[in-house]
Design an enzyme around this catalytic site. Structure first.
Site, PDB file in Angstrom:
ATOM      1  N   LYS A  22      -9.490   6.883  -9.860  1.00 21.11           N
ATOM      2  CA  LYS A  22      -8.595   7.694 -10.704  1.00 21.11           C
ATOM      3  C   LYS A  22      -9.194   7.883 -12.087  1.00 21.11           C
ATOM      4  O   LYS A  22      -9.240   8.992 -12.623  1.00 21.11           O
ATOM      5  CB  LYS A  22      -7.234   6.990 -10.794  1.00 21.11           C
ATOM      6  CG  LYS A  22      -6.372   7.431 -11.952  1.00 21.11           C
ATOM      7  CD  LYS A  22      -5.121   6.588 -12.093  1.00 21.11           C
ATOM      8  CE  LYS A  22      -5.259   5.307 -12.845  1.00 21.11           C
ATOM      9  NZ  LYS A  22      -5.125   5.375 -14.307  1.00 21.11           N
ATOM     10  N   ASN A  23      -9.669   6.785 -12.684  1.00 21.97           N
ATOM     11  CA  ASN A  23     -10.120   6.857 -14.075  1.00 21.97           C
ATOM     12  C   ASN A  23     -11.474   7.542 -14.239  1.00 21.97           C
ATOM     13  O   ASN A  23     -11.926   7.759 -15.357  1.00 21.97           O
ATOM     14  CB  ASN A  23     -10.133   5.467 -14.714  1.00 21.97           C
ATOM     15  CG  ASN A  23      -8.723   4.998 -15.014  1.00 21.97           C
ATOM     16  OD1 ASN A  23      -7.785   5.806 -15.024  1.00 21.97           O
ATOM     17  ND2 ASN A  23      -8.554   3.706 -15.235  1.00 21.97           N
ATOM     18  N   ASP A 305      -7.778  -4.488 -15.774  1.00 22.51           N
ATOM     19  CA  ASP A 305      -7.006  -3.848 -14.703  1.00 22.51           C
ATOM     20  C   ASP A 305      -6.927  -4.711 -13.440  1.00 22.51           C
ATOM     21  O   ASP A 305      -6.187  -4.386 -12.515  1.00 22.51           O
ATOM     22  CB  ASP A 305      -7.605  -2.478 -14.349  1.00 22.51           C
ATOM     23  CG  ASP A 305      -7.410  -1.461 -15.465  1.00 22.51           C
ATOM     24  OD1 ASP A 305      -6.574  -1.711 -16.355  1.00 22.51           O
ATOM     25  OD2 ASP A 305      -8.097  -0.424 -15.449  1.00 22.51           O
TER      26      ASP A 305
END
Ligand code: EPU
Length: 417
Positions: A22-23, A305
C-alpha cells in the site's frame, strides 16, 4: 458497520500470497501526476486507501482507469486544480505526497493537515521546511496550508527528523527543480528506493535513494512509464507472526525476505523456526518460543508498523520482553484491549510496555482503532480461545485486501458480517 467474527484457537496451515505494498503504490499514484503521459501501476493492492487516493486524484483533473484487478492507468495530461479535497485529504496521510506534483504542475497547492491512523502526533514541519528551502512561499489560512512557487530551485536540505513521506515528497519536488538538490538524513525504506527507480525510469536523475543521502539533479520533464508495486513487507511480516503466534505452519509467498531482515533476526533469537526462500518465508510450528524485546526504528530497523503484531506474538512467548515504540507516542494504546483478552502487559510510559508470556488469550468484542492494531487484533483473535468480534473493520480494509478470504484458505474461522 461491518465486523469480523472470529472463532480462534485453531491451527492454520497452507500458503498465503502477499499483496503489493500500500505505502509504495500510493506514492506511485502521486508520482504519476509529475508527467503528462500515462503511467501504468501494477500489483496494486485493492484496499480502501488506494480507492481514496484514486478518488482524490480524479478531483484534480487527471484520469484514473481501473484496468483490471491490481492494475491502474493514471493520465495526468490535465491537472486543473491546486486544492487537495480537505475531506479526503484529512483521512489519508499519503495525501501529503500529492503536494509535490500539484505544486510543480500548477505553481500552487492548498491542502489540509493530512490524516491517516491516529497513532500519535503526525507533524508536517519536515515538508514545510523542505518546500521553503526549495524556494516556495508557505502560508496558512482557515486551517489550510497554502504553498506557492513559480519554479522550485535545487537546495541542500537536512531533514531534522527522518520521515518516509517527507523524503518521498522532497525527492519528487526536486526532480524537475532547477539545479541539484541534496537531501540528508533521509529515510531508507524500500518503498523510497522503489519510487526513485520508477522516477528514474521516467527520466529523473536520482542517486542514493535507500541511503541517508539522496542527490537529485533536476531534469526538464518526465515521461510516462510502468510501475510494479513491490511486495508489502508489513503484510508479509504480519502473516509470519500470525504463524509463529498461533503455532501454525504457513508459507508466506511472493514477498521480499531481504526487506524483513530485522524481523528474521528477531525470529532467530526467539527460536521461531523459519525457512527463507528467495521470495518466501515459511514458518514451521515449533516448540517453545522465547521472548525478546525490541525497539522500533526506521528501516532497516524493526518497523513501527509491525510493533502491534509482534506484541501479540510476545504474549505467546516464554518470558518477559520490553517493547519500546520510538516512532509514535500514541501507538501502544491499542494494548489496553489486548490486556482485556488476557495478555499480561505493563504500560511503563507512552513509549514502552513490558509483556510477560505465555498467556492464554480469550475472545472478546473489540474496536479496531487503526490499521496495524486492527490486524494485530485479528491475529490475537485467531490465537484466542472462543469468539471475538472486531468492529470498525474499515480500518483493516484500508490496508489489507480481502483479508478474511485469504485467511479462510489457511483454515481460519473468520467471517465478515
Ligand atoms: N515527523 C516529524 N515531522 C514531520 C514528519 C514526521 O516530526 O514533518 C516524525 C513523526 O512524528 C514520527 C516520525 O517522524 O515520529 C516518522 O514519521 P514519518 O513521517 O516517517 O511517517 P509517515 O511518512 O507519515 C509512513 C507510513 C506509515 C509508517 C511510517 C513509519 C505512509 C503513507 N505511511 O508514515 O505507515 O508507520 O512511515 O514507517 O507511507 C501504516 O501504513 O499503517 C502507517 C502508519
Amino acid at each position: 458497520m461491518a465486523q469480523f467474527v472470529i472463532n480462534g484457537g485453531k491451527k492454520l496451515k497452507g500458503e498465503i500470497r502477499v499483496s503489493g505494498a500500500k505505502n509504495a503504490a500510493l506514492k506511485a499514484f502521486a508520482a504519476a501526476l509529475l508527467t503528462k503521459e500515462p503511467v501504468l501501476i501494477k500489483n496494486v493492492p485493492e484496499v480502501e486507501d488506494v480507492s481514496r487516493m484514486a478518488e482524490l486524484i480524479k478531483t484534480l483533473g487527471p484520469k484514473v482507469e481501473h484496468i483490471r484487478r491490481g492494475e491502474y492507468r493514471v493520465t495526468a495530461d490535465k491537472l486543473n486544480s491546486s486544492e487537495i479535497e480537505p475531506e479526503i485529504g484529512k483521512k489519508l496521510r499519503a495525501s501529503i505526497v500529492l503536494t509535490a506534483p500539484i505544486l510543480i504542475r500548477t505553481g500552487k497547492v492548498v491542502f489540509p493537515h493530512p490524516g491517516g491512523c491516529v497513532i500519535g502526533e503526525r507533524p508536517i514541519d519536515v515538508f514545510i521546511d523542505g518546500f521553503k528551502a526549495l524556494g516556495a512561499n508557505v502560508s496558512q489560512e482557515n486551517g489550510l496550508y497554502n504553498i506557492t512557487a513559480r519554479k522550485l530551485k535545487g537546495a541542500k536540505i537536512v531533514f531534522h527528523n527522518v520521515s518516509v513521506t517527507g523524503t518521498e515528497t522532497m525527492m519528487m519536488s526536486a526532480v524537475t527543480a532547477e539545479g541539484v538538490t541534496t537531501l540528508k538524513n533521509c529515510a531508507c525504506e524500500p518503498e523510497i528506493e522503489s519510487l526513485a527507480q520508477f522516477l528514474n525510469s521516467c527520466g529523473a536523475d536520482i542517486k542514493g535513494a535507500g541511503t541517508h543521502t539522496i542527490i537529485v539533479s533536476g531534469v526538464k520533464s518526465l515521461g510516462g512509464g510502468t510501475y510494479r508495486t513491490i511486495p508489502d513487507r508489513i503484510e508479509a511480516g504480519s502473516f509470519a507472526m500470525l504463524a509463529a503466534a498461533s503455532g501454525s505452519n504457513i508459507k508466506v509467498k511472493n514477498c521480499r525476505p531481504d526487506h524483513l531482515d530485522s524481523l528474521l533476526g528477531l525470529f532467530q533469537k526467539m527460536g521461531v523456526k523459519v525457512k527463507v526462500g528467495t521470495d518466501s518465508i515459511e514458518v514451521a510450528a515449533g516448540k517453545k518460543i522465547g521472548a525478546v524485546g525490541v525497539k522500533t526504528r526506521e528501516y532497516p530497523g524493526f518497523p513501527t508498523d509491525l510493533q502491534a503484531p509482534l506484541s501479540v506474538l510476545l504474549t505467546q512467548a516464554e518470558g518477559q520482553a520490553l517493547v519500546h515504540e520510538t516512532i509514535y507516542e500514541g501507538r501502544l494504546s491499542w494494548t489496553e484491549e489486548l490486556k482485556r483478552m488476557g495478555a499480561n502487559i505493563l504500560n511503563l510510559d507512552p513509549h514502552r510496555i513490558e509483556i510477560r508470556g505465555p498467556t492464554e488469550l480469550r475472545g472478546r468484542e473489540i474496536e479496531s482503532p487503526d490499521l496495524r492494531a486492527g490486524m494485530a487484533y485479528v491475529i490475537a483473535a485467531l490465537c484466542a480461545k472462543g469468539t471475538s468480534v472486531i468492529n470498525n473493520i474499515y480500518q483493516i480494509d484500508r490496508g489489507y485486501e480481502k483479508i478474511e478470504e485469504r485467511l479462510k484458505k489457511l483454515g481460519a474461522d473468520i467471517r465478515r458480517v
